[in-house]
Design a protein around this motif. Sequence first.
Motif, PDB file in Angstrom:
ATOM      1  N   MET A 101       0.798  -1.195   0.224  1.00  0.00           N
ATOM      2  CA  MET A 101       0.076  -0.118  -0.126  1.00  0.00           C
ATOM      3  C   MET A 101       0.697   1.392  -0.189  1.00  0.00           C
ATOM      4  O   MET A 101       0.508   2.247   0.585  1.00  0.00           O
ATOM      5  N   ASP A 102       2.063   1.102  -0.604  1.00  0.00           N
ATOM      6  CA  ASP A 102       2.685   2.492  -1.076  1.00  0.00           C
ATOM      7  C   ASP A 102       3.810   2.138  -2.173  1.00  0.00           C
ATOM      8  O   ASP A 102       3.736   1.117  -2.772  1.00  0.00           O
ATOM      9  N   VAL A 103       4.194   3.241  -2.613  1.00  0.00           N
ATOM     10  CA  VAL A 103       5.068   3.278  -3.915  1.00  0.00           C
ATOM     11  C   VAL A 103       6.379   3.183  -3.379  1.00  0.00           C
ATOM     12  O   VAL A 103       6.827   4.128  -2.480  1.00  0.00           O
ATOM     13  N   ASP A 104       7.197   2.616  -4.105  1.00  0.00           N
ATOM     14  CA  ASP A 104       8.728   2.440  -3.822  1.00  0.00           C
ATOM     15  C   ASP A 104       9.281   3.836  -4.376  1.00  0.00           C
ATOM     16  O   ASP A 104       9.071   4.326  -5.410  1.00  0.00           O
ATOM     17  N   PRO A 105      10.218   4.463  -3.402  1.00  0.00           N
ATOM     18  CA  PRO A 105      10.749   5.783  -3.790  1.00  0.00           C
ATOM     19  C   PRO A 105      11.407   5.600  -5.364  1.00  0.00           C
ATOM     20  O   PRO A 105      11.762   6.656  -5.787  1.00  0.00           O
ATOM     21  N   LEU A 106      11.815   4.570  -5.615  1.00  0.00           N
ATOM     22  CA  LEU A 106      12.500   4.317  -6.977  1.00  0.00           C
ATOM     23  C   LEU A 106      11.547   4.728  -8.194  1.00  0.00           C
ATOM     24  O   LEU A 106      12.030   5.367  -9.152  1.00  0.00           O
ATOM     25  N   PHE A 107      10.244   4.447  -7.713  1.00  0.00           N
ATOM     26  CA  PHE A 107       9.253   5.148  -8.891  1.00  0.00           C
ATOM     27  C   PHE A 107       8.351   6.314  -8.489  1.00  0.00           C
ATOM     28  O   PHE A 107       7.818   6.638  -9.517  1.00  0.00           O
ATOM     29  N   GLY A 108       8.518   6.771  -7.285  1.00  0.00           N
ATOM     30  CA  GLY A 108       8.102   7.932  -6.873  1.00  0.00           C
ATOM     31  C   GLY A 108       7.355   8.047  -5.762  1.00  0.00           C
ATOM     32  O   GLY A 108       7.654   7.233  -4.890  1.00  0.00           O
ATOM     33  N   THR A 109       6.188   8.583  -5.578  1.00  0.00           N
ATOM     34  CA  THR A 109       5.340   8.687  -4.465  1.00  0.00           C
ATOM     35  C   THR A 109       4.060   8.404  -4.835  1.00  0.00           C
ATOM     36  O   THR A 109       3.546   8.256  -5.962  1.00  0.00           O
ATOM     37  N   LEU A 110       2.864   8.319  -3.615  1.00  0.00           N
ATOM     38  CA  LEU A 110       1.622   7.969  -3.957  1.00  0.00           C
ATOM     39  C   LEU A 110       0.998   9.114  -4.551  1.00  0.00           C
ATOM     40  O   LEU A 110      -0.072   9.148  -5.399  1.00  0.00           O
ATOM     41  N   ASP A 111       1.354  10.261  -4.313  1.00  0.00           N
ATOM     42  CA  ASP A 111       0.812  11.642  -5.180  1.00  0.00           C
ATOM     43  C   ASP A 111       1.261  11.321  -6.682  1.00  0.00           C
ATOM     44  O   ASP A 111       0.403  11.560  -7.444  1.00  0.00           O
ATOM     45  N   ASP A 112       2.561  10.780  -6.842  1.00  0.00           N
ATOM     46  CA  ASP A 112       2.668  10.610  -8.281  1.00  0.00           C
ATOM     47  C   ASP A 112       1.916   9.794  -9.000  1.00  0.00           C
ATOM     48  O   ASP A 112       1.419   9.695 -10.090  1.00  0.00           O
ATOM     49  N   PHE A 113       1.645   8.719  -8.189  1.00  0.00           N
ATOM     50  CA  PHE A 113       0.556   7.539  -8.959  1.00  0.00           C
ATOM     51  C   PHE A 113      -0.689   8.222  -8.959  1.00  0.00           C
ATOM     52  O   PHE A 113      -1.332   7.880 -10.189  1.00  0.00           O
ATOM     53  N   ASP A 114      -1.421   8.975  -8.085  1.00  0.00           N
ATOM     54  CA  ASP A 114      -2.657   9.729  -8.317  1.00  0.00           C
ATOM     55  C   ASP A 114      -2.368  10.444  -9.459  1.00  0.00           C
ATOM     56  O   ASP A 114      -3.789  10.708 -10.264  1.00  0.00           O
ATOM     57  N   ARG A 115      -1.370  11.239  -9.606  1.00  0.00           N
ATOM     58  CA  ARG A 115      -1.353  12.107 -10.683  1.00  0.00           C
ATOM     59  C   ARG A 115      -1.261  11.451 -12.076  1.00  0.00           C
ATOM     60  O   ARG A 115      -1.918  11.727 -13.105  1.00  0.00           O
ATOM     61  N   MET A 116      -0.534  10.204 -12.043  1.00  0.00           N
ATOM     62  CA  MET A 116      -0.582   9.441 -13.276  1.00  0.00           C
ATOM     63  C   MET A 116      -2.017   8.784 -13.587  1.00  0.00           C
ATOM     64  O   MET A 116      -2.367   8.710 -14.790  1.00  0.00           O
ATOM     65  N   LEU A 117      -2.655   8.359 -12.556  1.00  0.00           N
ATOM     66  CA  LEU A 117      -3.732   7.902 -12.864  1.00  0.00           C
ATOM     67  C   LEU A 117      -4.971   8.729 -13.452  1.00  0.00           C
ATOM     68  O   LEU A 117      -5.715   8.477 -14.285  1.00  0.00           O
ATOM     69  N   GLU A 118      -4.789  10.019 -12.705  1.00  0.00           N
ATOM     70  CA  GLU A 118      -5.558  11.050 -13.294  1.00  0.00           C
ATOM     71  C   GLU A 118      -5.446  11.514 -14.964  1.00  0.00           C
ATOM     72  O   GLU A 118      -6.331  11.482 -15.462  1.00  0.00           O
ATOM     73  N   THR A 119      -4.130  11.574 -15.240  1.00  0.00           N
ATOM     74  CA  THR A 119      -3.570  11.727 -16.612  1.00  0.00           C
ATOM     75  C   THR A 119      -4.438  10.498 -17.352  1.00  0.00           C
ATOM     76  O   THR A 119      -4.981  10.827 -18.645  1.00  0.00           O
ATOM     77  N   ALA A 120      -4.271   9.383 -16.781  1.00  0.00           N
ATOM     78  CA  ALA A 120      -4.528   8.217 -17.828  1.00  0.00           C
ATOM     79  C   ALA A 120      -6.226   8.430 -17.912  1.00  0.00           C
ATOM     80  O   ALA A 120      -6.808   8.225 -18.967  1.00  0.00           O
ATOM     81  N   HIS A 121      -6.856   8.499 -17.010  1.00  0.00           N
ATOM     82  CA  HIS A 121      -8.432   8.772 -16.942  1.00  0.00           C
ATOM     83  C   HIS A 121      -8.939   9.935 -17.766  1.00  0.00           C
ATOM     84  O   HIS A 121      -9.693   9.872 -18.594  1.00  0.00           O
ATOM     85  N   ARG A 122      -7.985  10.918 -17.646  1.00  0.00           N
ATOM     86  CA  ARG A 122      -8.345  12.147 -18.525  1.00  0.00           C
ATOM     87  C   ARG A 122      -8.308  11.908 -20.113  1.00  0.00           C
ATOM     88  O   ARG A 122      -8.758  12.459 -20.876  1.00  0.00           O
ATOM     89  N   LEU A 123      -7.062  10.966 -20.529  1.00  0.00           N
ATOM     90  CA  LEU A 123      -6.931  10.322 -21.790  1.00  0.00           C
ATOM     91  C   LEU A 123      -7.946   9.508 -22.127  1.00  0.00           C
ATOM     92  O   LEU A 123      -7.784   8.702 -23.270  1.00  0.00           O
ATOM     93  N   GLY A 124      -8.831   8.948 -21.435  1.00  0.00           N
ATOM     94  CA  GLY A 124      -9.387   7.863 -21.761  1.00  0.00           C
ATOM     95  C   GLY A 124      -9.139   6.503 -21.481  1.00  0.00           C
ATOM     96  O   GLY A 124      -9.715   5.641 -22.082  1.00  0.00           O
ATOM     97  N   LEU A 125      -7.924   6.513 -20.653  1.00  0.00           N
ATOM     98  CA  LEU A 125      -7.389   4.884 -20.422  1.00  0.00           C
ATOM     99  C   LEU A 125      -7.807   4.507 -19.114  1.00  0.00           C
ATOM    100  O   LEU A 125      -7.467   5.322 -18.148  1.00  0.00           O
ATOM    101  N   ARG A 126      -8.152   3.206 -18.914  1.00  0.00           N
ATOM    102  CA  ARG A 126      -8.149   2.745 -17.725  1.00  0.00           C
ATOM    103  C   ARG A 126      -6.955   2.250 -17.258  1.00  0.00           C
ATOM    104  O   ARG A 126      -5.924   1.999 -17.987  1.00  0.00           O
TER     105      ARG A 126
END
Length: 548
Positions: free
Chosen positions: A83-108
């Motif tokens: 239930m956490d992101v490895d610092p190698l890949f970023g943070t939970l905030d980075d995940f949320d931003r990535m998810l928001e970007t994907a959904h905005r582009l119509g990608l699940r």
Amino acid sequence: MTDAQTQSAALQAAPGGEWWRSAVIYQIYPRSFADASGDGVGDLAGIASRLPAVAELGVDAVWLSPFYRSPQRDAGYDVADYMDVDPLFGTLDDFDRMLETAHRLGLRVIVDLVPNHSSNEHVWFQEALRSAPGSEARSRYIFRDGKGEQGELPPNNWQSVFGGPAWTRVPDGQWYLHLFDTSQPDFDWDNPVVGDMFVEVLRFWLDRGVDGFRVDVAHGNAKAEGLPDVDAELIAAGSMDSPFFGQEHVHEIYRRWRLVLEEYEGDRVLCAEAWVSPLEKMARFVRPDEMHQAFNFVYLETPWDATLLRQVIDDSIRAFGEVGAPPTWVLSNHDTIRHRTRLALVPPPPHGAGIGPTSKSKADPVVSLRRGRAATALMLALPGGAYLYQGEELGLPEVTAIEPHQRQDPTFARTQGELWGRDGCRVPIPWEADAPAYGFSGTGETWLPQPPLWAQLARDAQEGVAGSTLEMYRRALALRQELQLGSGALEWLDVGPTALAFRNGGVTVVANLGHDAVDVPRGEILLSSSPLDSASLSADDVVWVRTG
């Protein structure tokens, strides 16, 4: 009833038009997709920056391999905190931003989940090591006393998938099971605490908005009672039957998970990585009260042979249709030799062996590219869902020129180099021909070396270029969606023993898997995997023709 009517009924046996029934899902291997930080390892911010290109390709969703906290002994499939992101890949905030970007582009967005085992750095396992045999902490994993006078022998004869024994002894004399690396202890799913923890994990990511889960080693959680020895003769014969894979009571786990997902809106999905056979056994994972999809590894492992491919396509549509599920097609992923190379290897290597610079198996680069493109054109014309692996849209081959000291797959180390492992399909992908690391990382750093060939295959070198592999993928995906081939039905046509031909809706698809040319049907040419020079189809080519 015709073949087409039978298959259409099978595909539509379950009600509804859920997106996953015909979706094309693009796998992102985070370490190798795009690096925004410059450390040579891909990350979530890098993924977000490149998602517009994925959406433009024409897929419906992305699946991300693990990005959780991990010591990275197995590239993130050794999870220390689910239930956490490895610092190698970023943070939970980075995940949320990535998810928001994907959904905005119509990608699940589908995320990987690894329930068979954790990292040995998981807090539960560290507690187990500090606790006594028979303790509650140890009951979350599979600890056993050894055999022999002093318990000096492993509890049974099981071997790790990565090579070597599947048991490691701890200082107090007990042994713990790890079907993969020593750093990946198996959970004991007979303990209900384990199941409760994973329900909490499911809810954590569903609440953040993910659209589903790809379940790693979905066939492995349940073990046979008593942990009996493996029948060595069966294993030597290549049987998938074993006391640690494909046990029937594994399905109870996913029935519970399905109920959790159904509490959420938006057709959230479960996809099984289930290396089981025959197809009827695989189809049990996608019964109406279990998962939604299962990777069709029987199809992936089928050689480039017309008779064998027709049989596995028929068997897949029938087996999945009998439980109300669509077939799901796949050719490449992060665990297998890239299909551009694999389908042309002579001689074909054993599954899981990988290839390296001294391998006897070789693939002619011209034949392999034609065959790889043809295999994709054939797959994307089939009814059901499909998975693509990052970089295959560029025609990337398996990379063999990786020195032993550069290899990071634990398979290579655990087998003392006998098996090359999976690094060759995990090399960071190229975006720009003239950029550092071919656009993967602004600093030029890469966790695995990229070959010079990447300059020719970079995305910007293929964009807008007629006949390029990228443009073929774009065209195929656009036509697949426009013509609704994923929700169609297949009707075979007879064209001889070394070719395949079928209708799906108003499209006739012909695939030449032999040496002699095959006639192209009259009609509008919609797609060809290689340029057509005449009214005949050359070897290792596929054509889509509008005939109805």
